[in-house]
Design a protein around this motif. Structure first.
Motif, mmCIF file in Angstrom:
data_model
loop_
_atom_site.group_PDB
_atom_site.id
_atom_site.type_symbol
_atom_site.label_atom_id
_atom_site.label_comp_id
_atom_site.label_asym_id
_atom_site.label_seq_id
_atom_site.Cartn_x
_atom_site.Cartn_y
_atom_site.Cartn_z
ATOM 1 N N LEU A 20 0.843 -1.204 0.000
ATOM 2 C CA LEU A 20 0.000 0.000 0.000
ATOM 3 C C LEU A 20 0.881 1.258 0.000
ATOM 4 O O LEU A 20 0.671 2.188 -0.793
ATOM 5 C CB LEU A 20 -0.908 -0.030 1.235
ATOM 6 N N VAL A 21 1.873 1.271 0.875
ATOM 7 C CA VAL A 21 2.738 2.456 0.968
ATOM 8 C C VAL A 21 3.436 2.690 -0.376
ATOM 9 O O VAL A 21 3.526 3.833 -0.852
ATOM 10 C CB VAL A 21 3.760 2.295 2.119
ATOM 11 N N GLY A 22 3.868 1.607 -1.010
ATOM 12 C CA GLY A 22 4.528 1.736 -2.318
ATOM 13 C C GLY A 22 3.575 2.327 -3.366
ATOM 14 O O GLY A 22 3.952 3.201 -4.156
ATOM 15 N N ILE A 23 2.332 1.845 -3.352
ATOM 16 C CA ILE A 23 1.335 2.327 -4.319
ATOM 17 C C ILE A 23 1.094 3.826 -4.106
ATOM 18 O O ILE A 23 1.071 4.617 -5.053
ATOM 19 C CB ILE A 23 0.015 1.529 -4.169
ATOM 20 N N VAL A 24 0.922 4.215 -2.841
ATOM 21 C CA VAL A 24 0.633 5.627 -2.542
ATOM 22 C C VAL A 24 1.854 6.482 -2.889
ATOM 23 O O VAL A 24 1.723 7.573 -3.476
ATOM 24 C CB VAL A 24 0.222 5.793 -1.057
ATOM 25 N N HIS A 25 3.038 5.979 -2.604
ATOM 26 C CA HIS A 25 4.272 6.710 -2.916
ATOM 27 C C HIS A 25 4.347 7.025 -4.406
ATOM 28 O O HIS A 25 4.710 8.136 -4.815
ATOM 29 C CB HIS A 25 5.484 5.884 -2.467
ATOM 30 N N GLY A 26 3.953 6.050 -5.210
ATOM 31 C CA GLY A 26 3.995 6.235 -6.670
ATOM 32 C C GLY A 26 2.937 7.200 -7.181
ATOM 33 O O GLY A 26 2.911 7.522 -8.365
ATOM 34 N N ARG A 27 2.014 7.623 -6.325
ATOM 35 C CA ARG A 27 0.900 8.483 -6.754
ATOM 36 C C ARG A 27 0.915 9.845 -6.090
ATOM 37 O O ARG A 27 -0.078 10.580 -6.168
ATOM 38 C CB ARG A 27 -0.431 7.790 -6.403
ATOM 39 N N LEU A 28 2.003 10.193 -5.441
ATOM 40 C CA LEU A 28 2.013 11.446 -4.677
ATOM 41 C C LEU A 28 1.687 12.661 -5.538
ATOM 42 O O LEU A 28 1.040 13.604 -5.074
ATOM 43 C CB LEU A 28 3.361 11.632 -3.974
ATOM 44 N N ALA A 29 2.110 12.579 -6.813
ATOM 45 C CA ALA A 29 1.857 13.729 -7.695
ATOM 46 C C ALA A 29 0.358 13.946 -7.893
ATOM 47 O O ALA A 29 -0.085 15.060 -8.189
ATOM 48 C CB ALA A 29 2.542 13.506 -9.038
ATOM 49 N N SER A 30 -0.449 12.886 -7.732
ATOM 50 C CA SER A 30 -1.911 13.022 -7.887
ATOM 51 C C SER A 30 -2.590 13.440 -6.590
ATOM 52 O O SER A 30 -3.803 13.515 -6.532
ATOM 53 C CB SER A 30 -2.532 11.701 -8.359
ATOM 54 N N ARG A 31 -1.823 13.687 -5.557
ATOM 55 C CA ARG A 31 -2.317 14.147 -4.251
ATOM 56 C C ARG A 31 -3.398 13.212 -3.673
ATOM 57 O O ARG A 31 -4.585 13.525 -3.636
ATOM 58 C CB ARG A 31 -2.830 15.580 -4.363
ATOM 59 N N PRO A 32 -2.961 12.010 -3.236
ATOM 60 C CA PRO A 32 -3.937 11.024 -2.756
ATOM 61 C C PRO A 32 -4.478 11.284 -1.355
ATOM 62 O O PRO A 32 -3.779 11.817 -0.492
ATOM 63 C CB PRO A 32 -3.129 9.716 -2.761
ATOM 64 N N VAL A 33 -5.736 10.892 -1.178
ATOM 65 C CA VAL A 33 -6.350 10.770 0.155
ATOM 66 C C VAL A 33 -6.567 9.264 0.333
ATOM 67 O O VAL A 33 -7.155 8.619 -0.538
ATOM 68 C CB VAL A 33 -7.704 11.501 0.215
#
Ligand code: ADP
Ligand code: ASP
Ligand code: MG
Length: 361
Positions: A20-33
């Protein structure tokens, strides 16, 4: 901004939370919640404490509570965040025990059940937020109950969208703007006077779409343990195929009739705002998944006119056969009034001149 919801198996152990952390890390540019469910099996286990206690097994329930807590503690240690829960755990376990005791002393079951079951999502979200911080992903734990105001229908509470639409941008907006990832809970809400509620089993998908609509998200991602919405439940039909694009209505119909990959209400907040929902596999994040779009055309899959087959247990079929129906006016109204009086939601209805079958679930 995007909303990423992770289901029970996607936060089920250390490896899942690290993915999960890896997935969110890869999406930081999309500003995830980030919205999370309880670790797999925990909601059922917490419900079991309530059922056990009302069934008279107070000691057994306490022992099982210790096991649930131990699982969270050991996952925290494995993740290298041993203190992730320590600030809250002791007081919360004492509170759960007191509430179980109140049940044994005759307190109303429904509010206590929701209060106890809510710890599944509260604890998993603490673990996830701490794991992100350790991995260098700036994160902040948010109690979703500050924005997810509901009525007092415990176990299937209805969300006040007006409150949510005002409160969610105010609470989440500044955090996201600051480049920090909010980590919050699916499934949970609270009444105006602060009593915990839940939105119904599998309700985290619905929480994610409600938040997505309130925050004007670009898309809502539902991370789960299969490749997306398939032509059948892949646990039952191993060679089921992926449906790459579906409409919100199609997904809602399939979900209502048993495709539990998505909560049936997920589409409702998204459809008017035309926010796409993407179902993705957290065990294989590179796969394309299913994209659910408002108004997507529903095309045959590899020539088959049948798009998907869903199935559901626990259906009750009511078959009413009455010659009084013949040429009668208002017969169906009387029948459905009786169904309504019992608070039953009808599914498929089949009718002929002298018989009608509204199966219920
Ligand atoms: P989560 O905990 O991620 O919310 P769920 O268990 O609620 O996951 O939903 C995922 C499960 O839905 C899959 O493991 C699969 O067995 C089941 N499922 C049922 N029907 C379908 C379908 N048509 N397509 C995909 N998955 C389905
Ligand atoms: N944890 C809740 C359940 O098991 C909500 C969810 O997973 O969506 O029903
Ligand atoms: Mg689910």
């Amino acid at each position: 901004m995007i909303v990423c919801k992770f289901g029970g198996t996607s936060v089920g152990d250390r490896a899942a939370i690290e993915r999960l952390v890896g997935i969110v890390h890869g999406r930081l540019a999309s500003r995830p919640v980030v919205v999370v469910s309880a670790m797999s099996g925990v909601t059922n286990a917490l419900l079991g404490l309530v059922e056990g206690t009302t069934g008279g097994d107070r000691e057994g329930a306490r022992a099982r509570l210790s096991e649930i807590v131990a699982r969270h503690r050991s996952t925290a240690a494995e993740l290298g965040v041993p203190d992730a829960l320590e600030g809250v755990l002791e007081a919360e376990v004492t509170s759960i025990e007191a509430q179980l005791d109140s049940l044994a002393d005759g307190a109303a079951v429904d509010p206590v059940r929701d209060a106890i079951v809510s710890y599944g999502e509260l604890w998993s979200s603490h673990l996830v937020a701490a794991a992100m911080t350790v991995a260098g992903v700036p994160s902040r734990w948010i109690d979703v109950r500050t924005v997810m105001r509901t009525d007092a229908r415990f176990g299937r509470a209805v969300v006040d969208r007006q409150v949510l639409d005002q409160a969610a941008p105010a609470v989440f907006g500044p955090i996201v703007e600051a480049g920090v990832v909010p980590v919050t809970q699916g499934f949970l809400g609270a009444t105006a006077d602060g009593r915990p509620t839940t939105l119904g089993r599998g309700g985290s998908d619905y929480s994610a779409s409600l938040l997505g609509a309130a925050l004007g998200a670009e898309r809502v991602e539902i991370w789960t343990d299969v490749d997306g919405l398939m032509t059948a439940d892949p646990r039952v039909v191993p060679n089921a195929r992926l449906i790459e694009v579906a409409s919100h209505h199609e997904a809602a119909e399939l979900a209502t009739f048993g495709a539990k990959v998505l909560h049936p209400s997920t589409y409702a907040p998204l459809i008017h705002a035309r926010i796409p929902c993407v179902i993705l596999n957290s065990f294989a994040p590179g796969r394309p998944g299913t994209t659910i779009l408002a108004g997507a055309s529903v095309l045959p899959i590899e020539g088959s006119p049948v798009r998907s087959i869903a199935w559901k247990k626990g259906i009750t079929l009511i078959n009413v056969r009455a010659t009084g129906m013949l040429d009668a006016v208002g017969f169906l109204r009387k029948l459905f009034e009786a169904v309504e009086r019992h608070g039953i939601s009808g599914g498929v209805v089949a009718t002929s001149e002298v018989s009608v079958s509204p199966p219920t679930h």
